[in-house]
Write an enzyme that holds these catalytic residues in place. Structure first.
Site, mmCIF file in Angstrom:
data_model
loop_
_atom_site.group_PDB
_atom_site.id
_atom_site.type_symbol
_atom_site.label_atom_id
_atom_site.label_comp_id
_atom_site.label_asym_id
_atom_site.label_seq_id
_atom_site.Cartn_x
_atom_site.Cartn_y
_atom_site.Cartn_z
ATOM 1 N N CYS A 1 0.819 -1.214 0.000
ATOM 2 C CA CYS A 1 0.000 0.000 0.000
ATOM 3 C C CYS A 1 0.854 1.266 0.000
ATOM 4 O O CYS A 1 2.006 1.237 0.423
ATOM 5 C CB CYS A 1 -0.894 0.009 1.224
ATOM 6 S SG CYS A 1 -1.855 -1.495 1.397
ATOM 7 N N ASN B 1 -1.561 1.731 6.550
ATOM 8 C CA ASN B 1 -0.695 0.651 6.045
ATOM 9 C C ASN B 1 -0.346 -0.216 7.237
ATOM 10 O O ASN B 1 0.004 0.317 8.285
ATOM 11 C CB ASN B 1 0.618 1.206 5.477
ATOM 12 C CG ASN B 1 0.448 1.786 4.097
ATOM 13 O OD1 ASN B 1 -0.649 1.804 3.570
ATOM 14 N ND2 ASN B 1 1.529 2.276 3.522
ATOM 15 N N GLY B 2 -0.382 -1.524 7.082
ATOM 16 C CA GLY B 2 0.011 -2.400 8.197
ATOM 17 C C GLY B 2 -1.070 -3.418 8.515
ATOM 18 O O GLY B 2 -1.959 -3.671 7.695
ATOM 19 N N LYS C 1 24.112 -16.192 -2.542
ATOM 20 C CA LYS C 1 24.070 -14.734 -2.655
ATOM 21 C C LYS C 1 25.460 -14.203 -2.972
ATOM 22 O O LYS C 1 25.641 -13.360 -3.829
ATOM 23 C CB LYS C 1 23.575 -14.172 -1.321
ATOM 24 C CG LYS C 1 22.577 -13.137 -1.300
ATOM 25 C CD LYS C 1 21.172 -13.398 -1.760
ATOM 26 C CE LYS C 1 20.946 -14.230 -2.961
ATOM 27 N NZ LYS C 1 19.585 -14.671 -3.142
ATOM 28 N N GLU D 1 26.688 -15.241 -6.651
ATOM 29 C CA GLU D 1 26.019 -14.669 -7.815
ATOM 30 C C GLU D 1 26.312 -13.184 -8.008
ATOM 31 O O GLU D 1 26.331 -12.707 -9.138
ATOM 32 C CB GLU D 1 24.508 -14.958 -7.818
ATOM 33 C CG GLU D 1 23.683 -14.212 -6.815
ATOM 34 C CD GLU D 1 22.180 -14.489 -6.990
ATOM 35 O OE1 GLU D 1 21.496 -14.524 -5.980
ATOM 36 O OE2 GLU D 1 21.711 -14.662 -8.128
ATOM 37 N N HIS E 1 34.049 -34.641 6.363
ATOM 38 C CA HIS E 1 33.946 -35.731 5.385
ATOM 39 C C HIS E 1 34.507 -35.326 4.029
ATOM 40 O O HIS E 1 34.171 -35.935 3.016
ATOM 41 C CB HIS E 1 32.487 -36.175 5.267
ATOM 42 C CG HIS E 1 31.945 -36.728 6.547
ATOM 43 N ND1 HIS E 1 32.324 -37.957 7.046
ATOM 44 C CD2 HIS E 1 31.106 -36.196 7.471
ATOM 45 C CE1 HIS E 1 31.722 -38.161 8.212
ATOM 46 N NE2 HIS E 1 30.973 -37.108 8.488
HETATM 47 O O1 M6R Z 1 11.402 -16.500 -9.901
HETATM 48 P P1 M6R Z 1 11.904 -17.729 -9.206
HETATM 49 O O2 M6R Z 1 11.755 -17.644 -7.729
HETATM 50 O O3 M6R Z 1 11.272 -18.986 -9.736
HETATM 51 O O4 M6R Z 1 13.448 -17.798 -9.519
HETATM 52 C C1 M6R Z 1 14.212 -18.891 -9.112
HETATM 53 C C2 M6R Z 1 15.680 -18.615 -9.244
HETATM 54 O O5 M6R Z 1 16.016 -18.350 -10.560
HETATM 55 C C3 M6R Z 1 16.121 -17.431 -8.367
HETATM 56 O O6 M6R Z 1 15.777 -17.642 -7.037
HETATM 57 C C4 M6R Z 1 17.645 -17.218 -8.468
HETATM 58 O O7 M6R Z 1 18.326 -18.283 -7.906
HETATM 59 C C5 M6R Z 1 18.038 -15.891 -7.820
HETATM 60 N N1 M6R Z 1 18.823 -15.114 -8.714
HETATM 61 C C6 M6R Z 1 18.819 -16.049 -6.562
HETATM 62 O O8 M6R Z 1 19.154 -14.848 -5.983
#
Ligand code: M6R
Length: 607
Positions: free
Chosen positions: A2, A98-99, A482, A485, A501
């Site tokens: 909102c 909002n809330g 995270k 990527e 292991h």
């Molecule tokens: O839109 P989705 O949640 O289906 O996307 C899945 C993955 O492509 C998405 O989570 C991807 O791994 C992200 N870039 C991770 O940060």
């Protein structure tokens, strides 16, 4: 999500408010409304659909009012409709919100006994009636709003106007953002800075617990009965920065959005300390009949499924499997009509998840967790629970992940409740913990500067390990994903007990190990022993924890970052926040394109 805009000043309130609401359109909404105060009368105009629908209603009536409040609503509590759109009125007041008001049903009962009649299905209308009652009881509007807020449990930003006091807008804030802008002869109130940036760059930001009275020539703010002064700030944002809410990257904005997104995701889903999903068609018999859950997803969403497996098995007593969509779609799967398939996807457009869903959707029950209304996935399943994260722009998923966890947790509680596995008091205790989540996320975010310093210490490392146990093992996977990527640094997530292991051979002084260390007694001790194994090989340890045993952790870790503890079940959500910030700052120090990392797309619509 909102949006709120309020105005007092020399211009026409209707125009200023409409243009402000337009700036908030990107947040998504399904209805809108404005209350204008002129000649001692309040006129409320509302419309379902886009702002254009609302504007049409003003075609022949251009108001000259110089004071008003406006709102865009994204329905979660009551259907999208003109009647449920804000503002809501009671007696002499009109109010927007909002809330979530958690105790709205009990408040409604009390108000009904006093003869109040309700027109909408919203919790907001209760607040309007409460305020009107307090005024009827003899309180000044400002005092009446204070008294109203004392009775309300939950999160809120309220804006209210009173026809007997046409010179002021009353404001209250708790866990939901409110900014006040000002210029000569004008005052603006908004949920987000972009709504008012065309008019002023001078703002002050309200804090939790603030109650304010905004008049043309004054801003009075009280917190806990004491007058306070909130620092004014000058906002120098260019249009692109404004879109990012003033943050350098969408990712950082979206990390911060998590406070509000977590409020929105639970909004309307707790009533009388019970979990309700009014938008899904799921009977008690159906809940009882499920004998197996299969969850499918990709990437970050897959990590959410791994956490949810614990939720479904522990809280609802249903065996649960998790698979990658890209694997699931190509394998044989014996299922029955009592199997529930839960595909999880932020976008609802991920091709593998769509194909995997289609591969068995005719044979099983289906319920998706998704962020995008009307997406392809939402049209392939019987039921959808929407996360209310709002648009997620950055390729790295942040708020979509934490709201997926929240939605899945709520659904597991719902199943446990309907199957009679969780008793009333357990549900009560667990939903109360969920209500505390937004404030706890806000608290975790306060560690940003310290995390930035940690990132500075480690950003040149070439390999990272992330380890965790139990419900926080998937969080180690998410932390590693995270980092890799957006910073292009190699990072691996492992269950802490698995290090010895094999991967332990890779640990030396150049390999930082990020550990997600939960308070839970058994796992805490076990993980600590795993850390000793790392320490003995010279590995540098970065600990993320909700345990109070900081001294003990510091005896092995180089750095410790704490998050609040609200419940073991919700630890994965809170532990995620520092990991997001750590990945973000490591990427920033490495100079990568944080929001658009190389080789990746936001929505993966190819195989
Ligand atoms: O839109 P989705 O949640 O289906 O996307 C899945 C993955 O492509 C998405 O989570 C991807 O791994 C992200 N870039 C991770 O940060």
């Amino acid at each position: 999500m909102c949006g709120i805009v309020g105005y007092i000043g020399e211009n026409k309130a209707q125009e200023v408010i409409l243009s402000g609401l337009q700036k908030l359109e990107y947040r998504g909404y399904d209805s809108a409304g404005i209350a204008l105060l002129e000649n001692g009368e309040i006129t409320v105009t509302r419309a379902q659909g886009k702002l254009e629908e609302l504007k049409k209603k003003f075609t022949n009536t251009k108001s000259k009012a110089s004071l008003g409040i406006g709102h865009t609503r994204w329905a979660t509590h009551g259907r999208p409709s003109e009647t449920n759109a804000h503002p809501h009125s009671a007696g002499r007041v009109s109010l927007i919100h909002n809330g979530i008001i958690e105790n709205y049903l009990e408040l409604k009962e009390e108000l009904e006994k006093l003869g109040c009649e309700f027109k909408s299905e919203t919790d907001t209308e209760i607040a309007a009636h409460l305020l009107n009652q307090e005024i009827k009881n003899g309180l000044e509007p400002f005092e009446a709003l204070k008294a109203t807020c004392k009775k309300v449990r939950g999160s809120y930003a309220f804006l209210a106007i009173d026809k007997e006091n046409p010179d002021r807008i009353l404001v209250a804030k708790n866990s939901t953002p409110i900014v006040i802008g000002f210029s000569e002869n004008q005052k603006f109130i908004a949920s987000d800075i972009p709504a008012i940036l065309n008019y002023t760059k001078e703002v002050l930001i309200l804090e939790d617990g603030d109650i304010a009275e905004i008049m043309l020539d004054s801003i009075k703010v009280e917190n806990d009965g004491v007058l306070v002064t909130r620092k004014t700030q000058t906002i120098n944002w260019d249009p692109v920065t404004a879109q990012k809410g003033g943050y350098k990257h969408f990712m950082l904005k979206e990390i911060y959005d998590q406070v509000e997104a977590s409020v929105d995701t639970v909004r309307g889903r707790i009533k009388n300390s019970k979990v309700v999903f009014s938008n899904i068609d799921f009977s008690v018999e159906e809940a009882k009949s499920i004998d197996r859950i299969i969850m499918i997803a990709c990437g970050t969403a897959w990590h959410a499924c791994l956490v949810a497996k614990y939720y479904f098995e522990t809280l609802a007593g249903i065996p649960c499997e998790v698979d990658y969509s890209s694997e699931f779609r190509y394998r044989d799967k014996p299922v029955s009509k009592n199997t529930l398939l839960i595909p999880v996807s932020q976008s609802g457009e991920t091709l593998d998840t769509l194909a995997a869903t289609e591969s068995i959707s005719k044979l099983v029950k289906t319920l998706a967790i998704c962020n995008v209304l009307g997406s392809s996935l939402s049209r392939k399943v019987e039921n959808v629970i929407y996360t209310q994260a709002g648009p997620e722009i950055s390729v790295a998923s942040t708020k979509a992940f934490t709201t997926q966890l929240e939605a899945l947790y709520m659904f597991a509680l719902f199943l446990g409740q309907e199957r009679g596995i969780l008793n009333k008091s357990t549900i009560h205790e667990k939903v109360n913990a969920v209500i505390k989540l937004p404030a706890a996320i806000a608290e975790a975010l306060k560690d940003e500067e310290a995390i930035k310093k940690t990132a500075k210490l480690f950003y040149q490392s070439q390999d990272f390990f992330y380890i965790g146990r139990g419900i926080c093992f998937p969080i180690a996977l998410e932390g590693a994903l995270k980092l890799k990527e957006i910073s292009y640094i190699h990072a691996e997530g492992y269950p802490a007990g698995e290090l010895k292991h094999g991967p332990l051979a890779l640990i030396d002084e150049d390999v930082p190990v990020v550990v997600i260390l939960q308070k839970s007694d058994v796992l805490f001790e076990k993980t600590l022993s795993n850390l000793k194994e790392v320490e003995a090989r010279g590995g540098k340890i970065i600990a993320i924890t909700d345990s109070p045993k900081i001294d003990l952790i510091s005896s092995v870790a180089s750095v410790v970052h704490s998050v609040p503890f609200i419940s073991g079940d919700l630890s994965p959500i809170l532990m995620t926040v520092p990991l997001q910030l750590l990945a973000y700052y490591i990427a920033v120090f490495n100079g990568t394109d944080v929001d658009l990392p190389r080789n990746l797309a936001k929505s993966v619509t190819v195989e």
